[in-house]
Design an enzyme around this catalytic site. Structure first.
Site, PDB file in Angstrom:
ATOM      1  N   ASP A 171       3.939   2.990   6.543  1.00 38.78           N
ATOM      2  CA  ASP A 171       3.361   2.574   7.915  1.00 38.78           C
ATOM      3  C   ASP A 171       4.074   2.109   8.810  1.00 38.78           C
ATOM      4  O   ASP A 171       5.327   1.647   8.614  1.00 38.78           O
ATOM      5  CB  ASP A 171       2.069   1.809   7.641  1.00 38.78           C
ATOM      6  N   PHE A 191      14.013   4.065  10.577  1.00 38.23           N
ATOM      7  CA  PHE A 191      12.566   3.504   9.802  1.00 38.23           C
ATOM      8  C   PHE A 191      11.810   4.681   9.751  1.00 38.23           C
ATOM      9  O   PHE A 191      11.724   5.577  10.817  1.00 38.23           O
ATOM     10  CB  PHE A 191      12.056   2.633  11.356  1.00 38.23           C
ATOM     11  N   VAL A 192      11.245   4.965   8.785  1.00 36.65           N
ATOM     12  CA  VAL A 192      10.367   5.907   8.486  1.00 36.65           C
ATOM     13  C   VAL A 192       8.976   5.900   8.110  1.00 36.65           C
ATOM     14  O   VAL A 192       8.656   4.544   7.677  1.00 36.65           O
ATOM     15  CB  VAL A 192      10.926   6.904   7.190  1.00 36.65           C
ATOM     16  N   ARG A 215       0.132   6.363   7.400  1.00 35.25           N
ATOM     17  CA  ARG A 215       0.244   6.480   6.043  1.00 35.25           C
ATOM     18  C   ARG A 215      -0.358   7.799   5.556  1.00 35.25           C
ATOM     19  O   ARG A 215       0.043   8.012   4.639  1.00 35.25           O
ATOM     20  CB  ARG A 215      -0.697   5.272   5.437  1.00 35.25           C
ATOM     21  N   LYS A 256       0.752  -1.140  -0.011  1.00 37.79           N
ATOM     22  CA  LYS A 256      -0.010   0.098   0.120  1.00 37.79           C
ATOM     23  C   LYS A 256       0.924   1.369  -0.173  1.00 37.79           C
ATOM     24  O   LYS A 256       0.344   2.456  -0.259  1.00 37.79           O
ATOM     25  CB  LYS A 256      -0.974   0.033   1.288  1.00 37.79           C
ATOM     26  N   ASP A 271      14.776  -0.863   0.575  1.00 36.17           N
ATOM     27  CA  ASP A 271      15.670  -1.180   1.908  1.00 36.17           C
ATOM     28  C   ASP A 271      16.383  -2.357   1.427  1.00 36.17           C
ATOM     29  O   ASP A 271      17.402  -1.889   0.999  1.00 36.17           O
ATOM     30  CB  ASP A 271      14.480  -1.379   2.910  1.00 36.17           C
ATOM     31  N   GLU A 330       7.700   2.452  -6.202  1.00 38.56           N
ATOM     32  CA  GLU A 330       7.757   1.924  -5.070  1.00 38.56           C
ATOM     33  C   GLU A 330       7.854   3.180  -4.028  1.00 38.56           C
ATOM     34  O   GLU A 330       8.363   4.044  -4.311  1.00 38.56           O
ATOM     35  CB  GLU A 330       9.033   1.154  -4.965  1.00 38.56           C
ATOM     36  N   ASP A 331       7.592   2.902  -2.920  1.00 42.28           N
ATOM     37  CA  ASP A 331       7.611   3.735  -1.710  1.00 42.28           C
ATOM     38  C   ASP A 331       9.043   3.801  -1.433  1.00 42.28           C
ATOM     39  O   ASP A 331       9.519   4.911  -1.439  1.00 42.28           O
ATOM     40  CB  ASP A 331       6.908   3.521  -0.590  1.00 42.28           C
TER      41      ASP A 331
HETATM   42  P1  IMP Z   1      12.635  -4.448   1.204  1.00 38.91           P
HETATM   43  O1  IMP Z   1      12.171  -5.389   0.587  1.00 38.91           O
HETATM   44  O2  IMP Z   1      13.500  -4.507   2.105  1.00 38.91           O
HETATM   45  O3  IMP Z   1      13.560  -3.411   0.175  1.00 38.91           O
HETATM   46  O4  IMP Z   1      11.609  -3.703   1.591  1.00 38.91           O
HETATM   47  C1  IMP Z   1      10.516  -3.133   0.840  1.00 38.91           C
HETATM   48  C2  IMP Z   1       9.205  -2.757   1.441  1.00 38.91           C
HETATM   49  O5  IMP Z   1       9.426  -2.692   3.005  1.00 38.91           O
HETATM   50  C3  IMP Z   1       9.026  -1.344   1.230  1.00 38.91           C
HETATM   51  O6  IMP Z   1       7.945  -1.253  -0.043  1.00 38.91           O
HETATM   52  C4  IMP Z   1       8.088  -1.000   2.383  1.00 38.91           C
HETATM   53  O7  IMP Z   1       6.617  -1.331   2.247  1.00 38.91           O
HETATM   54  C5  IMP Z   1       8.702  -1.617   3.427  1.00 38.91           C
HETATM   55  N1  IMP Z   1       9.689  -0.722   4.217  1.00 38.91           N
HETATM   56  C6  IMP Z   1      10.999  -0.728   4.194  1.00 38.91           C
HETATM   57  N2  IMP Z   1      11.564   0.305   4.907  1.00 38.91           N
HETATM   58  C7  IMP Z   1      10.526   0.980   5.459  1.00 38.91           C
HETATM   59  C8  IMP Z   1      10.557   2.014   6.547  1.00 38.91           C
HETATM   60  O8  IMP Z   1      11.292   2.661   6.617  1.00 38.91           O
HETATM   61  N3  IMP Z   1       9.230   2.246   6.913  1.00 38.91           N
HETATM   62  C9  IMP Z   1       8.111   1.747   6.553  1.00 38.91           C
HETATM   63  N4  IMP Z   1       8.142   0.633   5.666  1.00 38.91           N
HETATM   64  C10 IMP Z   1       9.417   0.417   5.133  1.00 38.91           C
END
Ligand code: IMP
Length: 174
Positions: free
Chosen positions: A157, A150-151, A163, A41, A101, A97-98
């Site tokens: 969220d 963590f943001v 959100r 989301k 990470d 993508e938001d």
């Molecule tokens: P990744 O697979 O570790 O790259 O993470 C991808 C997903 O993790 C993102 O699309 C977010 O939904 C969630 N995410 C990663 N870091 C954060 C954060 O700092 N705050 C909130 N959601 C996060």
């Protein structure tokens, strides 16, 4: 658990950068139709604002993955909870993508969508935590590089909260 929020990126800065990203995308895909694929989301506000900035002929679709289960760290296993409605074969696809990470979600999505033979496949991420990557999928457009914190806000969220904030903030436990 008491927490507090420290604003990291203001609403104005997000809007300005989103317009810049739209111009960059238009320059690199001149006159071409585009499919924006929002990853639910977290990308809702970014996709909505970016989509309204783009002058290109634009389709919008969504998919949903899960790997966080509402907490603060990735489980490392990506599942597709909602797949696309449209067939992307032969189309210019941009994954919206938001945040990237560990890179695990995006890596999985790039591999999955490239098997569907789009004409081109690019990624725009509002935020990137470069220092936390475990895998390194290409991200063609990045809004902001941020520290490994963590943001929340602007779609992001913590346990489904925050959100709706119009800015990005660091969530800190007191
Ligand atoms: P990744 O697979 O570790 O790259 O993470 C991808 C997903 O993790 C993102 O699309 C977010 O939904 C969630 N995410 C990663 N870091 C954060 C954060 O700092 N705050 C909130 N959601 C996060």
């Amino acid at each position: 658990m008491p927490v507090h929020l420290d604003v990291l990126i203001s609403e104005e800065a997000i809007q300005k950068r989103t317009a810049e990203l739209a111009r960059q995308i238009e320059t690199e895909l001149p006159g071409e139709p585009i499919v924006l694929i929002g990853v639910l989301k977290g990308s809702i506000h970014f996709l909505s604002d970016l989509g309204r900035e783009l002058k290109a002929d634009t389709e919008i679709d969504f998919l949903q993955t899960s790997s966080y289960h509402g907490g603060k760290s990735s489980t490392g296993v990506v599942q597709i909870r909602k797949d696309l409605d449209i067939n992307i074969e032969g189309l210019n696809v941009i994954i919206v993508e938001d945040i990237v990470d560990t890179g695990i979600t995006l890596n999985h999505l790039r591999e999955l969508l490239s098997t569907r033979k789009p004409k081109s496949l690019k990624v725009v991420a509002l935020l990137s935590k470069e220092g936390s990557r475990k895998v390194h999928p290409s991200v063609e457009y990045i809004g902001f590089e941020i520290p490994n914190e963590f943001v929340v806000g602007y779609g992001l969220d913590y346990e489904e909260r925050y959100r709706n904030l119009p800015y990005i903030a660091i969530l800190r436990e007191d």
